[in-house]
Write a protein that holds these residues in place. Structure first.
Motif, PDB file in Angstrom:
ATOM      1  N   ARG A  54     -28.389  20.200  -1.173  1.00 44.72           N
ATOM      2  CA  ARG A  54     -29.418  20.954  -1.948  1.00 44.72           C
ATOM      3  C   ARG A  54     -28.542  21.880  -2.356  1.00 44.72           C
ATOM      4  NH1 ARG A  54     -31.127  25.287  -2.424  1.00 44.72           N
ATOM      5  NH2 ARG A  54     -30.293  26.817  -0.250  1.00 44.72           N
ATOM      6  N   ILE A  55     -27.245  23.139  -1.739  1.00 46.44           N
ATOM      7  CA  ILE A  55     -26.630  23.798  -2.400  1.00 46.44           C
ATOM      8  C   ILE A  55     -26.076  22.947  -3.691  1.00 46.44           C
ATOM      9  CG2 ILE A  55     -24.817  25.434  -2.053  1.00 46.44           C
ATOM     10  CD1 ILE A  55     -26.136  25.418   0.846  1.00 46.44           C
ATOM     11  N   GLY A  56     -25.068  22.346  -3.609  1.00 40.27           N
ATOM     12  CA  GLY A  56     -24.344  21.499  -4.265  1.00 40.27           C
ATOM     13  C   GLY A  56     -25.658  20.908  -5.900  1.00 40.27           C
ATOM     14  N   VAL A  57     -26.561  20.716  -5.474  1.00 40.31           N
ATOM     15  CA  VAL A  57     -27.237  20.576  -6.166  1.00 40.31           C
ATOM     16  C   VAL A  57     -27.772  21.431  -7.741  1.00 40.31           C
ATOM     17  CG1 VAL A  57     -29.467  19.070  -7.272  1.00 40.31           C
ATOM     18  CG2 VAL A  57     -27.596  18.076  -6.321  1.00 40.31           C
ATOM     19  N   ALA A  58     -27.870  22.634  -6.407  1.00 36.59           N
ATOM     20  CA  ALA A  58     -28.214  23.866  -7.320  1.00 36.59           C
ATOM     21  C   ALA A  58     -27.891  24.640  -7.804  1.00 36.59           C
ATOM     22  CB  ALA A  58     -29.148  24.813  -6.417  1.00 36.59           C
ATOM     23  N   GLN A  59     -26.125  24.726  -7.711  1.00 33.92           N
ATOM     24  CA  GLN A  59     -25.204  24.779  -8.369  1.00 33.92           C
ATOM     25  C   GLN A  59     -25.106  24.951  -9.433  1.00 33.92           C
ATOM     26  OE1 GLN A  59     -23.641  27.726  -7.635  1.00 33.92           O
ATOM     27  NE2 GLN A  59     -22.185  27.586  -9.101  1.00 33.92           N
ATOM     28  N   ALA A  60     -24.412  22.949  -9.616  1.00 36.08           N
ATOM     29  CA  ALA A  60     -24.199  22.153 -10.600  1.00 36.08           C
ATOM     30  C   ALA A  60     -25.433  22.378 -11.661  1.00 36.08           C
ATOM     31  CB  ALA A  60     -24.585  20.677 -10.627  1.00 36.08           C
ATOM     32  N   THR A  61     -26.226  22.708 -11.169  1.00 39.01           N
ATOM     33  CA  THR A  61     -28.239  22.214 -12.123  1.00 39.01           C
ATOM     34  C   THR A  61     -27.297  23.966 -12.761  1.00 39.01           C
ATOM     35  OG1 THR A  61     -29.616  21.676 -11.094  1.00 39.01           O
ATOM     36  CG2 THR A  61     -30.239  23.028 -12.643  1.00 39.01           C
ATOM     37  N   HIS A  62     -27.238  25.020 -12.697  1.00 35.46           N
ATOM     38  CA  HIS A  62     -27.158  26.359 -13.114  1.00 35.46           C
ATOM     39  C   HIS A  62     -25.910  26.500 -14.148  1.00 35.46           C
ATOM     40  CE1 HIS A  62     -26.184  30.450 -12.820  1.00 35.46           C
ATOM     41  NE2 HIS A  62     -24.556  30.705 -12.548  1.00 35.46           N
ATOM     42  N   MET A  63     -24.684  25.880 -13.884  1.00 32.45           N
ATOM     43  CA  MET A  63     -23.337  25.367 -14.371  1.00 32.45           C
ATOM     44  C   MET A  63     -24.020  24.487 -15.731  1.00 32.45           C
ATOM     45  SD  MET A  63     -19.998  24.289 -11.411  1.00 32.45           S
ATOM     46  CE  MET A  63     -19.132  24.251 -12.840  1.00 32.45           C
ATOM     47  N   THR A  64     -24.826  23.631 -15.391  1.00 32.61           N
ATOM     48  CA  THR A  64     -25.435  22.813 -16.772  1.00 32.61           C
ATOM     49  C   THR A  64     -26.082  23.494 -17.184  1.00 32.61           C
ATOM     50  OG1 THR A  64     -25.128  20.937 -14.871  1.00 32.61           O
ATOM     51  CG2 THR A  64     -26.995  20.454 -17.367  1.00 32.61           C
ATOM     52  N   ASN A  65     -26.873  24.103 -17.142  1.00 32.30           N
ATOM     53  CA  ASN A  65     -27.948  25.585 -17.665  1.00 32.30           C
ATOM     54  C   ASN A  65     -26.673  25.926 -18.623  1.00 32.30           C
ATOM     55  OD1 ASN A  65     -30.034  23.736 -17.234  1.00 32.30           O
ATOM     56  ND2 ASN A  65     -30.524  24.770 -15.330  1.00 32.30           N
ATOM     57  N   ARG A  66     -25.528  27.180 -18.027  1.00 33.20           N
ATOM     58  CA  ARG A  66     -24.630  28.280 -18.399  1.00 33.20           C
ATOM     59  C   ARG A  66     -23.779  27.517 -19.588  1.00 33.20           C
ATOM     60  NH1 ARG A  66     -20.500  31.006 -14.998  1.00 33.20           N
ATOM     61  NH2 ARG A  66     -19.584  31.956 -17.170  1.00 33.20           N
ATOM     62  N   LEU A  67     -23.268  25.697 -19.828  1.00 32.57           N
ATOM     63  CA  LEU A  67     -22.666  25.014 -20.627  1.00 32.57           C
ATOM     64  C   LEU A  67     -23.207  25.998 -21.635  1.00 32.57           C
ATOM     65  CD1 LEU A  67     -21.234  22.828 -18.223  1.00 32.57           C
ATOM     66  CD2 LEU A  67     -19.751  24.573 -19.203  1.00 32.57           C
ATOM     67  N   PRO A  68     -23.409  25.564 -22.471  1.00 30.03           N
ATOM     68  CA  PRO A  68     -24.725  26.225 -24.028  1.00 30.03           C
ATOM     69  C   PRO A  68     -24.095  27.290 -24.166  1.00 30.03           C
ATOM     70  CG  PRO A  68     -26.417  24.899 -22.852  1.00 30.03           C
ATOM     71  CD  PRO A  68     -25.096  24.880 -21.716  1.00 30.03           C
ATOM     72  N   THR A  69     -23.862  27.929 -23.582  1.00 27.91           N
ATOM     73  CA  THR A  69     -24.538  29.896 -23.678  1.00 27.91           C
ATOM     74  C   THR A  69     -22.709  29.488 -24.304  1.00 27.91           C
ATOM     75  OG1 THR A  69     -24.403  30.326 -21.522  1.00 27.91           O
ATOM     76  CG2 THR A  69     -26.205  29.560 -22.986  1.00 27.91           C
ATOM     77  N   GLU A  70     -21.687  29.129 -23.206  1.00 24.03           N
ATOM     78  CA  GLU A  70     -20.309  29.277 -23.334  1.00 24.03           C
ATOM     79  C   GLU A  70     -19.651  28.633 -24.496  1.00 24.03           C
ATOM     80  OE1 GLU A  70     -19.169  31.178 -21.196  1.00 24.03           O
ATOM     81  OE2 GLU A  70     -20.738  31.362 -20.191  1.00 24.03           O
ATOM     82  N   GLY A  71     -19.850  27.726 -25.284  1.00 24.94           N
ATOM     83  CA  GLY A  71     -20.334  27.091 -26.657  1.00 24.94           C
ATOM     84  C   GLY A  71     -19.846  25.366 -26.224  1.00 24.94           C
ATOM     85  N   ALA A  72     -20.968  25.352 -24.916  1.00 28.03           N
ATOM     86  CA  ALA A  72     -19.789  23.760 -24.800  1.00 28.03           C
ATOM     87  C   ALA A  72     -20.925  22.927 -25.391  1.00 28.03           C
ATOM     88  CB  ALA A  72     -20.523  23.211 -23.522  1.00 28.03           C
ATOM     89  N   LEU A  73     -21.101  21.902 -26.108  1.00 28.48           N
ATOM     90  CA  LEU A  73     -21.340  20.668 -27.470  1.00 28.48           C
ATOM     91  C   LEU A  73     -22.854  19.917 -26.233  1.00 28.48           C
ATOM     92  CD1 LEU A  73     -19.665  19.640 -29.885  1.00 28.48           C
ATOM     93  CD2 LEU A  73     -21.131  21.568 -29.860  1.00 28.48           C
ATOM     94  N   GLY A  74     -21.980  20.313 -25.338  1.00 32.39           N
ATOM     95  CA  GLY A  74     -24.195  18.933 -24.474  1.00 32.39           C
ATOM     96  C   GLY A  74     -23.480  18.143 -23.273  1.00 32.39           C
ATOM     97  N   LEU A  75     -23.891  17.620 -22.579  1.00 36.09           N
ATOM     98  CA  LEU A  75     -23.251  17.210 -21.462  1.00 36.09           C
ATOM     99  C   LEU A  75     -23.331  15.264 -22.125  1.00 36.09           C
ATOM    100  CD1 LEU A  75     -24.419  19.769 -18.602  1.00 36.09           C
ATOM    101  CD2 LEU A  75     -21.933  18.688 -19.403  1.00 36.09           C
ATOM    102  N   PRO A  76     -22.836  14.978 -21.181  1.00 36.19           N
ATOM    103  CA  PRO A  76     -23.161  13.304 -21.721  1.00 36.19           C
ATOM    104  C   PRO A  76     -24.099  12.432 -21.235  1.00 36.19           C
ATOM    105  CG  PRO A  76     -21.188  13.224 -19.985  1.00 36.19           C
ATOM    106  CD  PRO A  76     -21.320  14.859 -20.774  1.00 36.19           C
TER     107      PRO A  76
END
Length: 79
Positions: A54-76
């Motif tokens: 649960r902790i790992g998935v929550a952290q991964a979700t947070h990172m995934t949601n943050r990526l576009p604001t950091e300039g990442a074009l998207g995730l596969p």
């Protein structure tokens, strides 16, 4: 071109950190940092696989949601 001069697209991938021992080893091998707060939470859940997941998935979700604001074009997406 980006501010750093790199023109090659970077496709981020996220692997949930669910096992503190494995993530510590990955960080050591790659000379990367392992955020102390995440390490502490995963260490506390070391004997509770479901809580570590649960902790790992929550952290991964947070990172995934943050990526576009950091300039990442998207995730596969999975096939």
């Amino acid at each position: 071109m980006t501010a750093t001069g790199c023109t090659t697209p970077i496709v981020p991938e996220i692997m949930p950190a669910t096992d503190v021992r494995r993530i510590r080893r990955f960080a050591q091998l790659s000379s990367a940092s392992f955020p102390a707060d995440l390490a502490h939470r995963l260490e506390a859940a070391r004997d509770d696989t479901a809580e570590g997941h649960r902790i790992g998935v929550a952290q991964a979700t947070h990172m995934t949601n943050r990526l576009p604001t950091e300039g990442a074009l998207g995730l596969p997406t999975s096939p």
